[in-house]
Design a protein around this motif. Sequence first.
Motif, PDB file in Angstrom:
ATOM      1  N   GLY A   1      36.198  64.859  86.105  1.00 53.17           N
ATOM      2  CA  GLY A   1      35.178  65.742  85.561  1.00 53.17           C
ATOM      3  C   GLY A   1      34.631  66.722  86.576  1.00 53.17           C
ATOM      4  O   GLY A   1      33.997  67.716  86.208  1.00 53.17           O
TER       5      GLY A   1
ATOM      6  N   PRO B   1      36.663  70.864  87.010  1.00 56.59           N
ATOM      7  CA  PRO B   1      36.189  72.166  86.517  1.00 56.59           C
ATOM      8  C   PRO B   1      35.018  72.717  87.332  1.00 56.59           C
ATOM      9  O   PRO B   1      34.949  73.928  87.556  1.00 56.59           O
ATOM     10  CB  PRO B   1      35.768  71.870  85.074  1.00 56.59           C
ATOM     11  N   PHE B   2      34.106  71.855  87.774  1.00 55.22           N
ATOM     12  CA  PHE B   2      32.999  72.338  88.602  1.00 55.22           C
ATOM     13  C   PHE B   2      33.517  72.980  89.883  1.00 55.22           C
ATOM     14  O   PHE B   2      33.133  74.095  90.237  1.00 55.22           O
ATOM     15  CB  PHE B   2      32.040  71.197  88.972  1.00 55.22           C
TER      16      PHE B   2
ATOM     17  N   LEU C   1      32.241  80.288  81.873  1.00 58.15           N
ATOM     18  CA  LEU C   1      32.932  79.005  81.701  1.00 58.15           C
ATOM     19  C   LEU C   1      32.238  77.913  82.508  1.00 58.15           C
ATOM     20  O   LEU C   1      32.033  76.798  82.017  1.00 58.15           O
ATOM     21  CB  LEU C   1      34.397  79.125  82.125  1.00 58.15           C
ATOM     22  N   LEU C   2      31.873  78.237  83.746  1.00 58.80           N
ATOM     23  CA  LEU C   2      31.178  77.274  84.596  1.00 58.80           C
ATOM     24  C   LEU C   2      29.808  76.951  84.019  1.00 58.80           C
ATOM     25  O   LEU C   2      29.413  75.776  83.970  1.00 58.80           O
ATOM     26  CB  LEU C   2      31.048  77.818  86.023  1.00 58.80           C
TER      27      LEU C   2
ATOM     28  N   ALA D   1      28.835  77.146  80.889  1.00 57.60           N
ATOM     29  CA  ALA D   1      29.002  76.360  79.664  1.00 57.60           C
ATOM     30  C   ALA D   1      29.366  74.916  79.991  1.00 57.60           C
ATOM     31  O   ALA D   1      28.823  73.972  79.396  1.00 57.60           O
ATOM     32  CB  ALA D   1      30.072  76.993  78.776  1.00 57.60           C
ATOM     33  N   TYR D   2      30.267  74.723  80.939  1.00 59.53           N
ATOM     34  CA  TYR D   2      30.650  73.361  81.322  1.00 59.53           C
ATOM     35  C   TYR D   2      29.447  72.620  81.921  1.00 59.53           C
ATOM     36  O   TYR D   2      29.204  71.455  81.596  1.00 59.53           O
ATOM     37  CB  TYR D   2      31.822  73.390  82.311  1.00 59.53           C
TER      38      TYR D   2
ATOM     39  N   VAL E   1      27.180  71.574  79.076  1.00 64.65           N
ATOM     40  CA  VAL E   1      27.752  70.445  78.331  1.00 64.65           C
ATOM     41  C   VAL E   1      27.541  69.143  79.100  1.00 64.65           C
ATOM     42  O   VAL E   1      27.121  68.122  78.537  1.00 64.65           O
ATOM     43  CB  VAL E   1      29.250  70.686  78.038  1.00 64.65           C
ATOM     44  N   ILE E   2      27.820  69.170  80.387  1.00 64.73           N
ATOM     45  CA  ILE E   2      27.662  67.960  81.201  1.00 64.73           C
ATOM     46  C   ILE E   2      26.200  67.570  81.304  1.00 64.73           C
ATOM     47  O   ILE E   2      25.857  66.376  81.250  1.00 64.73           O
ATOM     48  CB  ILE E   2      28.316  68.135  82.587  1.00 64.73           C
TER      49      ILE E   2
END
Length: 145
Positions: A16, A19-20, A41-42, A44-45, A48-49
């Motif tokens: 996980g 992506p970070f 994208l970062l 949004a991720y 979400v996390i």
Amino acid sequence: MPRTAPPAALVLGAGGLIPFLGLAALVILGQSPFGVSPRPLLAAYGAVIASFLGGLRWGAAAASPAGRGADYAVAVVPSLVAWAALFAPAPWDLRVLGALVLAWGLVDQDLPRRGLVPAWLGRLRLVLSGVAGLALLAAGFLSAS
């Protein structure tokens, strides 16, 4: 409760972080290999996390025979702050998300102390939240925008 983290938790937790780390590097380097800016994208991720982290507390409260109403209230904070961060202008979007993820690693340390989650989860959360939060902050402070 088990004293050590299950291998799946370690592998999936580390996965996980990919992506970070990858998206933060792209933001810092100003690269867009996907044909879209990596910043949203970062962000949004990260949002979400952050919501997932709130869900962890909600689940711990629900699993506890003495689930406290305060735990449910605190559990929604990451989702609300993360959602608001998505509307913040750059670089504040990533800075807010980074601070949130870092802080939530500390906030949730009461869960293992209270016996609501295993001790290994508290330790793992510190590491994962530390890396993820620092990646978001680095992208928020070191990017051109």
